[in-house]
Design an enzyme around this catalytic site. Structure first.
Site, PDB file in Angstrom:
ATOM      1  N   ASP A  22      -1.688 -23.306  16.009  1.00 21.58           N
ATOM      2  CA  ASP A  22      -0.531 -22.563  15.509  1.00 21.58           C
ATOM      3  C   ASP A  22       0.627 -23.491  15.151  1.00 21.58           C
ATOM      4  OD1 ASP A  22       0.833 -20.208  14.841  1.00 21.58           O
ATOM      5  OD2 ASP A  22       1.853 -20.172  16.778  1.00 21.58           O
ATOM      6  N   LYS A  69       5.014 -22.289  24.593  1.00 22.34           N
ATOM      7  CA  LYS A  69       5.768 -21.029  24.640  1.00 22.34           C
ATOM      8  C   LYS A  69       6.258 -20.818  26.059  1.00 22.34           C
ATOM      9  CE  LYS A  69       3.891 -18.620  20.713  1.00 22.34           C
ATOM     10  NZ  LYS A  69       5.184 -18.612  20.004  1.00 22.34           N
ATOM     11  N   GLU A  83       9.465 -23.238  22.567  1.00 19.33           N
ATOM     12  CA  GLU A  83       9.936 -21.882  22.314  1.00 19.33           C
ATOM     13  C   GLU A  83      10.136 -21.196  23.654  1.00 19.33           C
ATOM     14  OE1 GLU A  83       7.939 -20.007  18.537  1.00 19.33           O
ATOM     15  OE2 GLU A  83       6.466 -21.143  19.653  1.00 19.33           O
ATOM     16  N   LYS A 136      14.030 -27.220   6.402  1.00 17.71           N
ATOM     17  CA  LYS A 136      15.241 -27.359   7.207  1.00 17.71           C
ATOM     18  C   LYS A 136      16.007 -28.612   6.810  1.00 17.71           C
ATOM     19  CE  LYS A 136      13.861 -24.732  11.217  1.00 17.71           C
ATOM     20  NZ  LYS A 136      14.877 -23.690  11.029  1.00 17.71           N
ATOM     21  N   LYS A 154       0.980 -20.395   6.444  1.00 21.04           N
ATOM     22  CA  LYS A 154      -0.015 -20.759   7.426  1.00 21.04           C
ATOM     23  C   LYS A 154      -0.538 -19.479   8.088  1.00 21.04           C
ATOM     24  CE  LYS A 154       2.701 -20.885  11.528  1.00 21.04           C
ATOM     25  NZ  LYS A 154       3.140 -21.488  12.756  1.00 21.04           N
ATOM     26  N   ASP A 165       5.528 -24.588   4.783  1.00 18.00           N
ATOM     27  CA  ASP A 165       5.739 -24.969   6.180  1.00 18.00           C
ATOM     28  C   ASP A 165       7.259 -24.935   6.338  1.00 18.00           C
ATOM     29  OD1 ASP A 165       6.224 -26.251   8.581  1.00 18.00           O
ATOM     30  OD2 ASP A 165       4.404 -27.436   8.433  1.00 18.00           O
ATOM     31  N   HIS A 166       7.774 -23.845   6.926  1.00 15.20           N
ATOM     32  CA  HIS A 166       9.217 -23.635   6.809  1.00 15.20           C
ATOM     33  C   HIS A 166      10.023 -24.715   7.518  1.00 15.20           C
ATOM     34  CE1 HIS A 166       8.344 -21.439  10.569  1.00 15.20           C
ATOM     35  NE2 HIS A 166       9.519 -21.902  10.944  1.00 15.20           N
ATOM     36  N   ARG A 171       0.810  -1.206   0.000  1.00 11.38           N
ATOM     37  CA  ARG A 171       0.000   0.000   0.000  1.00 11.38           C
ATOM     38  C   ARG A 171       0.851   1.267   0.000  1.00 11.38           C
ATOM     39  NH1 ARG A 171      -3.738  -0.725   4.597  1.00 11.38           N
ATOM     40  NH2 ARG A 171      -4.174  -2.620   3.440  1.00 11.38           N
ATOM     41  N   HIS A 174       3.291 -27.908  11.860  1.00  4.27           N
ATOM     42  CA  HIS A 174       4.681 -28.351  12.000  1.00  4.27           C
ATOM     43  C   HIS A 174       4.789 -29.740  12.630  1.00  4.27           C
ATOM     44  CE1 HIS A 174       5.468 -24.330  10.901  1.00  4.27           C
ATOM     45  NE2 HIS A 174       5.344 -23.781  12.090  1.00  4.27           N
TER      46      HIS A 174
END
Lengths: 391, 509
Positions: free
Chosen positions: B259, B362, B240, B206, B172, B201-202, B65, B264
């Site tokens: 999430d 988390k 995490e 890997k 995602k 899906d990163h 934008r 994953h």
């Protein structure tokens, strides 16, 4: 770091084991052993390149410096380090003088990482025949650099004559960025071209291999044109019908792709350092068939890739026999009296090597008999007498 | 990898010095000024250029934008690359890339902006020879998907031209339950062909995850024991240490299960448990993954075997951190979970009776992702019981991040005159045995999109199957409150009890 003066191979093995223990976490994932053969005057350059390559491919680095073959007493000096100035891995620099220099394998063999591939790299002029150098005979991959030779094209031809699968040359490695760009440009071409011209300085072995590769892949005439005094490849031009596709080096870091009817594109084409070249060689441990075909096409020696990959050591004493360079035998006068040089070892007659009798008349070259005291150190009949015709 | 049919006489599969380069093409990034573009996409594009893996006619086209010119965007991209790139920043590489950076200004509902995008792409055909090839990266919130896709449909952007390909990349979340996932899939598939849709899906980009294929299918050592006869259980952990950051609004609606678990962790489970594909291609691998996902079963006793948690304030890495309910923009009565641990079963002959414990959370003590295969104890131990008191289960651990590598844990005699067996670990570190610095996941995945290699991208059947697994959990949890756990601990006690009830315990990663 441990430095050993006037030492023995067993002491070097012990020093390496001690360094490994001292380094603590011993989980070195050794993927291979790199043996670098280098002249004293080029040691620092070779060390720099090998260190860079070793940091990309963790390996045990063994640097062999042979000097003063005519020194009266054999002597070994060694420097053993882990995680020191020679990169994160294990490194041993060995300086060998006197007759020991001709038997470097007696020090190197026990230092090879167990059951891991061995790559031997000659930093300077390649051996006339790899079979002359025992450090090349036990290697799974052998890397030479014909650009270090006085006559690179003759040396390249000699590499073709002497070739077995597993050999590669840095002249070929230097070509990879060019081949990558040209192959990418060909992705957009529909048809085979009519002719290709490689522009390069005189006597550039990479340009010759480029031409050999293109002839082999395309089956069309490929010529090498001199493009000035600088030795590098400066461009390649593909003629296709009325069209033309050219890749031209614009500066040290980029090249321009121009094609009839399309706008020019500038792409990175960096000149790579020795360390990067060596790292590319270490990436693949298997035979390079494509190199064999390119070299075979250029030298007109067919089926290089199907030669048996095994080499046997051929005893060759640079001090007192005639040697061969491409183009014909050249007699090298015997140097210092080798009998004196071998004073440490009593003269021994030839061991019963199975093919000793098959050696040509030159097998009786003056001085060779006394040099075979060294042959006695070899456990098997793998040592053959030098054949004067070099093939 | 997917076989690419090439008529280029200079290409030879044996010639592995030459990298595969994509066709001349444009990478169109929607939301080009956002966080993902700045931190991941643009640095990855630079790294690819620096490694010489981008084709002569590559164009990076930003759409956003902001009222920017090409140069403004190029400047933004340059700063992103300088900051985020993995490889050293080199001026000349950037200069080449900068000459191929374009920007189109506009909002997603702005017809004129999309018309400008179309004409820009047409110009690039002649100026860069992209021949109609374009990959559209939707780096936008899911709510914007329909608008963008409708615009692409209207302007015929998604339609294949006479030559060239059109691909779309989406991130995602792929919906929030099976119904919304189907809706999204239908929408995307309607505009693009299913084979042109790449779901990122990163984790699958890997190296260690790809190494799982090599480990399992290139060795004789592991596959014979990769079944219920030898495997006791499997633990897949993604922990995490960070909290929810600035994603409060999104996270509170989503929760840990949607999430992370849905995508994953289930992908890692599928790769761990799948049968050997008949060949290493996108289609055959997907076939096997889908088979495993279909066989995944939920436990009957969801109260015990599906535990969710929410972190309270606590100490982590030497700092006091706030509890979830005290985070900014989180309602004080939120029931959203920040931790989820579930026991799955896989109803196949290979895995019958082997529990797969998956957990994510988390504010756990450290950032770590790993797959641990826990083996059964030896059926008979010819030692005194005291000799083997310290011997645990053999374990094979695939460390996905950090310290990518593999650990094998087994018993060994303690040196000394007595027979005493204790666990030792044998470590394989990727960084030490190999070679090149590991490429970033996004580098690999963007390159694969441009090359048209879908091996590492889940397809919509997998996504829908994952929701089939997750939806009943969410339903069950809807009426419950999450267990509490202190920030900086390894999750709620209920999760430990869940394994304790089975006579097992969590591995500390």
């Amino acid at each position: 770091m441990t430095t050993l003066w006037d030492t023995t191979g067993s002491e070097v093995v012990k020093a390496l084991a001690a360094e490994r223990r001292a380094a603590g976490a011993l989980a070195f994932g050794l993927a291979l052993t790199l043996v670098a053969v280098v002249d004293e005057k080029n040691v620092s350059e070779a060390e720099g390149a090998a260190t860079l390559a070793a940091s990309a491919h963790p390996c045990r680095l063994l640097i062999v410096v042979r000097r003063q073959i005519d020194a009266p007493h054999p002597r070994l000096d060694a420097e053993v380090s882990i995680g020191g100035r020679l990169g994160p891995g294990e490194a041993v620099v060995m300086r060998m003088s006197g007759r020991l220099a001709l038997h470097a394998e007696s020090v190197v063999l026990p230092l090879l990482a167990p059951d891991a591939p061995v790559v031997t790299w000659w930093h300077d002029e390649p051996p006339t025949r790899i079979a002359y150098d025992p450090l090349g005979v036990f290697a799974d991959r052998r890397v030479t650099d014909v650009t270090a030779a006085a006559d690179p094209l003759a040396a390249l031809h000699q590499r073709a004559t002497d070739f077995v699968p597993g050999d590669t040359d840095l002249a070929w490695t230097r070509l990879t960025p060019w081949r990558t760009l040209l192959a990418a440009a060909f992705d957009q071409l529909g048809d085979r071209p009519d002719t290709v011209v490689v522009q390069a300085g005189p006597a550039n072995p990479s340009a010759q291999l480029f031409a050999g590769w293109l002839r082999n892949r395309l089956g069309v005439p490929v010529t090498v044109e001199e493009s000035g005094r600088r030795p590098d490849i400066t461009g390649v031009v593909v003629h296709l019908g009325g069209e033309q596709l050219a890749i031209t080096r614009t500066d040290a870091r980029s090249a321009t792709i121009s094609r009839s009817g399309f706008p020019d594109r500038v792409l990175p084409l960096a000149a790579r350092g020795l360390g990067d070249l060596l790292a590319e060689e270490l990436r693949r441990i298997d035979d390079d068939d494509v190199f064999a075909e390119a070299l075979g096409t250029w030298s007109d020696l067919p089926d290089l890739g199907t030669r048996p990959p095994h080499r046997e050591h051929v005893w060759h004493d640079p001090m007192n026999i005639s040697t061969t360079v491409a183009g014909g035998p050249v007699s090298v006068p015997a140097g210092a009296p080798s009998a004196a040089a071998d004073s440490g070892a009593p003269p021994v007659t030839l061991p019963g090597a199975p093919d000793a009798g098959s050696a040509g008349p030159s097998g009786a070259a003056p001085g060779l008999g006394s040099a075979t005291g060294l042959g006695a150190t070899r456990p098997t009949g793998a040592t053959r007498e030098h054949e004067a015709d070099g093939r | 990898m997917a076989p690419t049919v090439s008529t280029n006489p200079l290409r030879d599969p044996r010639d592995r010095r030459l990298p595969r380069l994509p066709d001349a093409s444009a990478l169109v990034v929607f939301g080009a000024t956002g966080d993902l573009a700045r931190k991941k996409l643009i640095p990855a594009v630079y790294d690819l250029a620096n490694r010489g893996l981008l084709p002569p006619g590559f164009v990076l086209l930003g759409f956003a934008r902001r009222d920017w010119s090409d140069d403004d965007f190029a400047q933004f991209a340059r700063e992103s690359a300088e900051k985020g790139a993995r490889t050293p920043f080199r001026e000349e590489v950037w200069d080449r890339l900068a000459s191929s950076v374009r920007f189109v200004q506009g909002a997603f509902d702005d017809d004129a902006a999309f018309d400008r995008l179309v004409s820009t792409l047409e110009e690039l055909e002649s100026s860069h020879g992209i021949a109609g090839n374009a990959a559209f990266y939707l780096s936008v919130p899911p709510s914007a998907f329909p608008v963008v896709l409708k615009q692409m449909q209207r302007t015929n952007l998604a339609a294949k031209g006479a030559s060239g390909w059109r691909r779309v990349v989406i991130e995602k979340p792929f919906g929030h339950d099976i119904a919304s996932a189907r809706e999204l899939n239908a929408l995307v598939d309607d505009v693009f062909t299913p084979s042109g849709v790449y779901r990122i899906d990163h984790y699958l980009g890997k190296e260690t995850v790809q190494n799982l294929f090599a480990l399992r299918f290139a060795n004789t050592l592991f596959e014979p024991i990769w079944n219920s006869q030898f495997v006791d259980s499997v633990q897949i952990t993604m922990a995490e240490d960070v909290g929810i950051g600035t994603r409060a609004g999104f996270y509170d609606e989503t929760g840990a299960a949607r999430d992370v678990l849905q995508n994953h962790l289930l992908q890692l489970l599928a790769l761990t448990a799948m049968e050997e594909p008949v060949s290493f291609s996108a289609e055959t691998i997907r076939t096997e993954k889908i088979k495993v996902l279909r066989a995944v079963s939920l436990p009957d006793d969801l109260d015990r075997y599906a535990v969710r948690g929410q972190y309270e304030q606590g100490w982590l890495a030497g700092e006091r951190v706030a509890g979830y309910l005290d985070e900014k923009d989180i309602p004080a009565d939120s029931h959203t979970e920040t931790y989820a641990a579930v026991r799955f079963g896989i109803e196949t002959r290979r895995w019958a009776g082997v529990p797969f414990y998956l957990r994510t959370g988390k504010r756990l003590p450290r950032r770590v992702t790993e797959i641990a295969i826990v083996f059964k104890k030896a059926p008979h131990l010819p030692f005194d019981q005291t000799d083997t008191a310290e011997l645990g289960n053999n374990q094979l651990v695939i460390r996905v991040q950090p310290d990518e590598g593999v650990t094998l844990k087994f018993g060994s005699k303690v040196p000394g005159s007595a027979m005493e067996v204790r666990d030792v670990a044998m470590d394989f570190l990727f960084g030490e045995a190999f070679t090149e610095a590991l490429p970033e996941a996004y580098e690999r995945l963007i390159l694969d999109v441009l090359l048209g290699d879908a091996t590492l991208f889940p397809n919509n059947a997998e996504v829908e199957e994952s929701w089939r697994i997750i939806d009943p959990l969410e339903e069950h949890w809807a009426s419950t409150t999450p267990h509490r756990y202190r920030a900086g601990s390894w999750g709620p006690a209920a999760a430990d009890d869940m394994l304790g009830a089975d006579g097992r315990r969590w591995r500390r990663p």
